[in-house]
Design a protein around this motif. Structure first.
Motif, short mmCIF file in Angstrom:
data_model
loop_
_atom_site.label_atom_id
_atom_site.label_comp_id
_atom_site.label_asym_id
_atom_site.label_seq_id
_atom_site.Cartn_x
_atom_site.Cartn_y
_atom_site.Cartn_z
N LEU A 176 38.56 -0.96 45.25
CA LEU A 176 39.00 0.06 46.20
C LEU A 176 39.65 -0.54 47.44
O LEU A 176 40.60 0.02 47.99
CB LEU A 176 37.82 0.95 46.61
CG LEU A 176 37.35 1.97 45.58
CD1 LEU A 176 36.05 2.61 46.02
CD2 LEU A 176 38.41 3.04 45.36
N VAL A 177 39.14 -1.68 47.91
CA VAL A 177 39.69 -2.29 49.13
C VAL A 177 40.82 -3.26 48.80
O VAL A 177 41.38 -3.88 49.71
CB VAL A 177 38.59 -3.01 49.94
CG1 VAL A 177 37.51 -2.02 50.36
CG2 VAL A 177 37.98 -4.15 49.14
N SER A 178 41.18 -3.36 47.52
CA SER A 178 42.31 -4.19 47.11
C SER A 178 43.57 -3.33 47.06
O SER A 178 43.50 -2.10 47.09
CB SER A 178 42.04 -4.81 45.74
OG SER A 178 42.09 -3.80 44.73
N PRO A 179 44.76 -3.94 46.98
CA PRO A 179 45.99 -3.14 46.88
C PRO A 179 45.99 -2.19 45.69
O PRO A 179 46.56 -1.10 45.76
CB PRO A 179 47.09 -4.21 46.75
CG PRO A 179 46.53 -5.41 47.42
CD PRO A 179 45.06 -5.39 47.14
N GLY A 180 45.33 -2.55 44.58
CA GLY A 180 45.32 -1.68 43.41
C GLY A 180 44.60 -0.36 43.64
O GLY A 180 44.96 0.66 43.06
N GLY A 181 43.58 -0.36 44.48
CA GLY A 181 42.83 0.87 44.73
C GLY A 181 43.13 1.51 46.07
O GLY A 181 42.39 2.39 46.52
N ALA A 182 44.23 1.08 46.73
CA ALA A 182 44.52 1.55 48.08
C ALA A 182 44.70 3.07 48.15
O ALA A 182 44.32 3.70 49.13
CB ALA A 182 45.78 0.86 48.61
N SER A 183 45.27 3.67 47.09
CA SER A 183 45.52 5.11 47.13
C SER A 183 44.24 5.92 47.05
O SER A 183 44.23 7.11 47.36
CB SER A 183 46.46 5.52 46.00
OG SER A 183 45.90 5.16 44.75
N LEU A 184 43.13 5.29 46.61
CA LEU A 184 41.85 5.99 46.53
C LEU A 184 40.92 5.68 47.69
O LEU A 184 39.90 6.35 47.84
CB LEU A 184 41.15 5.63 45.22
CG LEU A 184 41.37 6.57 44.03
CD1 LEU A 184 40.61 6.07 42.82
CD2 LEU A 184 40.93 7.98 44.38
N ARG A 185 41.25 4.69 48.48
CA ARG A 185 40.32 4.25 49.53
C ARG A 185 40.08 5.35 50.56
O ARG A 185 38.93 5.64 50.92
CB ARG A 185 40.86 2.99 50.21
CG ARG A 185 39.90 2.38 51.22
CD ARG A 185 40.43 1.05 51.71
NE ARG A 185 39.57 0.44 52.71
CZ ARG A 185 39.80 -0.75 53.27
NH1 ARG A 185 40.87 -1.45 52.90
NH2 ARG A 185 38.97 -1.24 54.18
N VAL A 186 41.14 5.98 51.04
CA VAL A 186 40.98 7.04 52.03
C VAL A 186 40.27 8.26 51.46
O VAL A 186 39.33 8.78 52.08
CB VAL A 186 42.34 7.43 52.65
CG1 VAL A 186 42.23 8.74 53.42
CG2 VAL A 186 42.82 6.33 53.58
N PRO A 187 40.64 8.77 50.27
CA PRO A 187 39.91 9.92 49.74
C PRO A 187 38.41 9.67 49.58
O PRO A 187 37.60 10.53 49.91
CB PRO A 187 40.58 10.17 48.38
CG PRO A 187 41.95 9.65 48.54
CD PRO A 187 41.82 8.46 49.42
#
Length: 649
Positions: free
Chosen positions: A451-462
């Motif tokens: 989640l804190v990597s670039p791959g999961g960036a779009s889910l980190r805020v939600p």
């Protein structure tokens, strides 16, 4: 949404309501003086008016009206929860499945809309209805009737909640709260008259029973005030009629934009059209009828504050649609009957889902963000022409696919009733500061790492917003302790990185007590020059996060200053410290509510890559700091992958 047009409509509505309120006051004062003059001629024996007779009557009338409005405004300044209490609604009970479903839906809709999750309350009424209230987004509340929880499908409830969140986002909830205080003031004369009549007619055996004259005076005064107060009640109805009906169409459109599903709200409105909307039983209901999703049975024609349901439904579908006859309200959900109705309205796949799990746990914006999603199956057509729901995309294989599956498990644990303080603290530190080493579970640690990597960036805020929404209901002491943990983690290496500042700012303003708003405004300077310096500091940070060119930053800063009518800064600072940036946001908190979305709109233009999750997180943190929802149609939809088109505003 066209914010320039919306801003002008909102200002026109405020001017219209102010003019109607002043006109109503003039009529009420004239009526009081007329009644007083008539009483003096009948009882005064032909004597002249006392000095300042009419001025005294006018002053007393205005004192009662403005005093009543001020008292009610002070009551409602506690937020939408205060109005919910006045209406007789109760906070949700998370031990009940229907209430948990409401909580989950409200979290999904609010996160998707870029707004704080409102407090949730349930009103014990069998009809389907809902309303939103609150002086500002951070204090907003959504109130839903028991009938809506029992008889609406999940997608329909989601549409209803999105409609109410649309009112919060567009500023209608704030206007409605202020209007309620004004209405209470206009009705205060009648309330005072009824109070005097109650005193005069009350039977007592004590010392007051010997004093007949005061009772006679109280009876006459109460009779006059009640009669004149009826005119105030009529003036209040006229004032409510001054609300533009277009606000309901706008909230309907925002609901469809947030959920990307017209049938959710559309079928909910069709269910309401298939029954008689009963008036609320609360004595306070008359003052909030303009809040409601659907107009109760009663006043018609030009007193209506809502457009006809048939017209709202036709605008959603582009054609007229038949009402849906809903099941009768019961103490428990009629799952089998609802599944049968769902099969007729939505199709067999939806009916199977409705019958299988009444509190089905789906998060659309999370499903859209899962990487390597497989192609979805073709949509099937429902009997009424509605496209059936496509098969939800499933995460693919590989490391990212396994991590996304673990992220889904993390969502389930965040939403569980067993979420503990220590667990929430570890996950909050991981999502805010990017430090995952404290998580003992290897699978969850891998999920947090992704989640804190670039791959999961779009889910980190939600996911951060989902966790913050759950933690926000805890005590202020626990929230402060969690924020202290995050702050210590962010400052551990002696340097605050931009990403750490973004996520910590978002967490701080979501979890900070509401009372901090006033303290921040008192601490920050409010002059135009101070706002100009704050604007320069904010755009310097935005340019660094969004990797914008110097020319683009200069042009955007000039545009923002012109729209906000602030002196344009000569330049932006080369470096901005976190303390300076926090003070800048405190200063911009004092902007007019309708100016804040314009500022956020301009900020979105500085992203070098449209839809960059890190820059979208920055704008969301700024929005939280200045107490403004993220504008719809600006930037990237939360949870969407980079490069995915955004729904039209």
């Amino acid at each position: 949404m066209d914010f320039y047009a919306h801003q002008e409509r909102a200002r026109a509505a405020s001017r219209r309501l102010t003019a109607l309120f002043v006109l109503s006051l003039i009529v009420v004062v004239a009526a009081v003086n007329g009644a007083a003059a008539l009483g003096w001629m009948l009882l005064g024996g032909g004597t002249r008016w006392p000095p300042y007779f009419f001025a005294t009557n006018a002053m007393v009338t205005l004192l009662i009206v403005f005093g009543g409005a001020w008292v009610e405004w002070q009551r409602l300044r506690g937020g939408g929860a205060a109005l919910a209490e006045r209406l007789g609604a109760r906070p949700i009970d998370e031990s009940l499945p229907l209430h948990r479903r409401l909580r989950d839906v409200a979290e999904e809709v609010s996160i998707g809309a870029g707004a704080p999750v409102p407090s949730l309350h349930v009103l014990d009424e069998g009809s389907i209805n809902a309303l939103a209230a609150g002086e500002r987004p951070g204090l907003a509340a959504v109130i839903v009737t028991r009938g809506a929880l029992e008889r609406l499908q999940r997608a329909e409830l989601q549409g209803v909640i999105a409609h109410e969140v649309g009112h919060i986002v567009s500023g209608d909830a704030e206007l409605n709260t202020r209007l309620t205080a004004a209405l209470y003031g206009l009705c205060s004369l009648r309330l005072a008259g009824l109070g005097l009549l109650g005193f005069a007619l009350k039977r007592e055996s004590g010392p007051l029973a010997r004093f007949g004259a005061p009772r006679v005076v109280a009876f006459v005064a109460g009779l006059v005030l009640s009669g004149v107060g009826a005119l105030g009640v009529l003036a209040a109805q006229v004032l409510k009629a001054g609300i533009s009906r277009q606000r309901e169409f706008l909230a309907d459109a925002l609901a469809v934009q947030i959920t990307r599903d017209r049938d959710g709200l559309g079928c909910a409105l069709r269910r309401i059209a298939g029954e008689t909307v009963a008036p609320l039983r609360s004595d306070y209901a008359g003052l909030v009828s303009h809040f409601l999703l659907a107009r109760p049975a009663g006043l018609r024609d030009w007193f209506d504050t809502h457009p006809p349901l048939a017209e709202r439904i036709a605008r959603l579908y582009g054609r007229r649609m038949a009402p849906i006859v809903s099941v009768a309200a019961t103490d428990a959900p009629a799952t089998a009957t609802q599944a049968a109705q769902t099969k007729h309205v939505y199709g067999p796949e939806a009916a199977e889902a409705a019958g299988g799990s009444f509190a089905a746990d789906t998060i659309p914006f999370v499903r859209q963000a899962l990487p390597e999603a497989t192609a979805s199956a073709p949509a099937s057509a429902a009997p009424d022409g509605r496209a059936g729901s496509a098969t939800a995309p499933q995460p693919g294989t590989g490391r990212d696919g396994a991590a996304s599956i673990a992220a889904a498990a993390l969502i389930t644990q965040i939403r569980s009733a067993s979420l503990g303080f220590e667990t929430a603290g570890r996950w909050l530190v991981a999502l805010v500061a990017g430090q995952t080493s404290g998580e003992p579970d290897a699978a969850l640690r891998a999920s947090l790492d992704w989640l804190v990597s670039p791959g999961g960036a779009s889910l980190r805020v939600p996911l951060l917003e989902l966790l913050l929404a759950r933690v926000r209901r805890w005590s202020s002491g626990r929230r402060r302790e969690l924020l202290d943990r995050c702050r210590r983690a962010v400052e551990a290496d002696g340097h605050v990185h931009s990403a750490e500042w973004i996520y910590y700012t978002l967490a701080r303003h979501r979890l900070s007590p509401n009372a901090s708003i006033g303290a921040r405004q008192r601490r920050a300077p409010s002059t135009r020059q101070a706002q100009s310096r704050a604007l320069a500091a904010l755009f310097a940070m935005a340019a660094a996060v969004g990797e914008a060119s110097a020319r683009a930053t200069r042009d955007a800063l000039a545009d923002a200053a012109a729209m906000l009518e602030i002196p344009p800064p000569a330049s932006t600072p080369d470096e901005v410290g976190t303390t300076e940036l926090a003070l800048a946001l405190d200063t911009l908190l004092g902007l007019a509510p309708l100016d804040k979305p314009l500022l956020l709109k301009v900020l979105f233009t500085l992203a070098r890559t449209p839809g960059d999750p890190n820059y979208d997180a920055f704008v969301r943190a700024v929005a939280a700091a200045i107490d403004c929802p993220v504008p719809r149609g600006a930037g990237q939809q939360i949870g969407a992958r980079r490069g995915e088109p955004v729904a039209a505003g």
